[in-house]
Design a protein around this motif. Sequence first.
Motif, PDB file in Angstrom:
ATOM      1  N   ASN A 102      14.577  10.141   0.580  1.00  0.00           N
ATOM      2  CA  ASN A 102      15.862   9.571   0.967  1.00  0.00           C
ATOM      3  C   ASN A 102      15.560   8.459   1.973  1.00  0.00           C
ATOM      4  O   ASN A 102      15.651   8.661   3.180  1.00  0.00           O
ATOM      5  N   MET A 103      15.175   7.301   1.463  1.00  0.00           N
ATOM      6  CA  MET A 103      14.668   6.224   2.312  1.00  0.00           C
ATOM      7  C   MET A 103      15.062   4.870   1.744  1.00  0.00           C
ATOM      8  O   MET A 103      15.096   4.692   0.530  1.00  0.00           O
ATOM      9  N   SER A 104      15.350   3.929   2.638  1.00  0.00           N
ATOM     10  CA  SER A 104      15.661   2.567   2.204  1.00  0.00           C
ATOM     11  C   SER A 104      14.806   1.571   2.980  1.00  0.00           C
ATOM     12  O   SER A 104      14.309   1.880   4.061  1.00  0.00           O
ATOM     13  N   ALA A 105      14.649   0.391   2.413  1.00  0.00           N
ATOM     14  CA  ALA A 105      13.880  -0.675   3.065  1.00  0.00           C
ATOM     15  C   ALA A 105      14.213  -1.998   2.385  1.00  0.00           C
ATOM     16  O   ALA A 105      14.644  -2.025   1.230  1.00  0.00           O
ATOM     17  N   PRO A 106      14.014  -3.115   3.102  1.00  0.00           N
ATOM     18  CA  PRO A 106      14.259  -4.423   2.489  1.00  0.00           C
ATOM     19  C   PRO A 106      13.275  -4.690   1.347  1.00  0.00           C
ATOM     20  O   PRO A 106      12.070  -4.448   1.491  1.00  0.00           O
ATOM     21  N   ARG A 107      13.783  -5.191   0.250  1.00  0.00           N
ATOM     22  CA  ARG A 107      12.927  -5.459  -0.914  1.00  0.00           C
ATOM     23  C   ARG A 107      11.842  -6.477  -0.577  1.00  0.00           C
ATOM     24  O   ARG A 107      10.686  -6.323  -0.997  1.00  0.00           O
ATOM     25  N   ALA A 108      12.172  -7.508   0.191  1.00  0.00           N
ATOM     26  CA  ALA A 108      11.184  -8.546   0.522  1.00  0.00           C
ATOM     27  C   ALA A 108      10.005  -7.956   1.288  1.00  0.00           C
ATOM     28  O   ALA A 108       8.845  -8.312   1.032  1.00  0.00           O
ATOM     29  N   ALA A 109      10.281  -7.052   2.218  1.00  0.00           N
ATOM     30  CA  ALA A 109       9.199  -6.424   2.992  1.00  0.00           C
ATOM     31  C   ALA A 109       8.360  -5.515   2.102  1.00  0.00           C
ATOM     32  O   ALA A 109       7.127  -5.479   2.214  1.00  0.00           O
ATOM     33  N   LEU A 110       9.007  -4.796   1.199  1.00  0.00           N
ATOM     34  CA  LEU A 110       8.273  -3.923   0.273  1.00  0.00           C
ATOM     35  C   LEU A 110       7.319  -4.740  -0.588  1.00  0.00           C
ATOM     36  O   LEU A 110       6.171  -4.346  -0.820  1.00  0.00           O
ATOM     37  N   LEU A 111       7.790  -5.875  -1.066  1.00  0.00           N
ATOM     38  CA  LEU A 111       6.933  -6.744  -1.877  1.00  0.00           C
ATOM     39  C   LEU A 111       5.811  -7.350  -1.033  1.00  0.00           C
ATOM     40  O   LEU A 111       4.671  -7.449  -1.482  1.00  0.00           O
ATOM     41  N   ALA A 112       6.131  -7.730   0.206  1.00  0.00           N
ATOM     42  CA  ALA A 112       5.141  -8.377   1.070  1.00  0.00           C
ATOM     43  C   ALA A 112       3.964  -7.463   1.389  1.00  0.00           C
ATOM     44  O   ALA A 112       2.828  -7.924   1.501  1.00  0.00           O
ATOM     45  N   VAL A 113       4.235  -6.146   1.533  1.00  0.00           N
ATOM     46  CA  VAL A 113       3.138  -5.218   1.874  1.00  0.00           C
ATOM     47  C   VAL A 113       2.490  -4.598   0.636  1.00  0.00           C
ATOM     48  O   VAL A 113       1.565  -3.807   0.747  1.00  0.00           O
ATOM     49  N   GLY A 114       2.987  -4.935  -0.546  1.00  0.00           N
ATOM     50  CA  GLY A 114       2.366  -4.440  -1.772  1.00  0.00           C
ATOM     51  C   GLY A 114       2.945  -3.158  -2.321  1.00  0.00           C
ATOM     52  O   GLY A 114       2.369  -2.547  -3.221  1.00  0.00           O
TER      53      GLY A 114
END
Length: 199
Positions: A102-114
């Motif tokens: 049950n977690m959310s995060a910005p898509r751009a940051a997820l892509l940036a860290v791989g």
Amino acid sequence: LRVVDACHGGPGAARNRGIEVATGRSCLFLDDDVVAEPGLAEAHARIQRETGGAVGLGHLDTVVDAKAGPFARCLAGWIDAKYARLGRTARAPSFEDCASGNMSAPRAALLAVGGFATDLPRYEDIELGYRLVQHGLRVVYVPGARGREEFRKGFRQIAADAEGAGAASVLVYRRHPPVLPHLQLGAFVAPRLRVVALR
């Protein structure tokens, strides 16, 4: 609603596929045994807007099957205590609290860290949380984002999960040596005799 087949590559690969095809600014992850309570998605969306992008940790209530054994009840109790502690403590949550159930995060940051590591037997969410924090995001507890986890694991599954967690701890430590004190592996030499005997 769009359903995407992740080709059975494991949870990390499935989540990465979701990140890849997503079109929104944020991604929300739920495990397959989690039922979202009303308001869960709205609470995650609100925290993403208010913070300008963070790792949002929703609350999970574990519902144990009536036939569950003592190990399952003990583990469910430990999970419940963890979320209760997040709700009442002044300490801000950290990467070690990251649970992708049950977690959310910005898509751009997820892509940036791989994205999620796909080669870890466990802890891919904690390892991702560490990289997101290193990337500059903070971890925020979102009590209004409540989910109900239908906990049905038996002893064999719990033992297999623990074995995978031990192996993953070594792999995560090798990638990120500073995380050792935050992993259960780092506390393996606990002085309490009962704990050592159980291990």
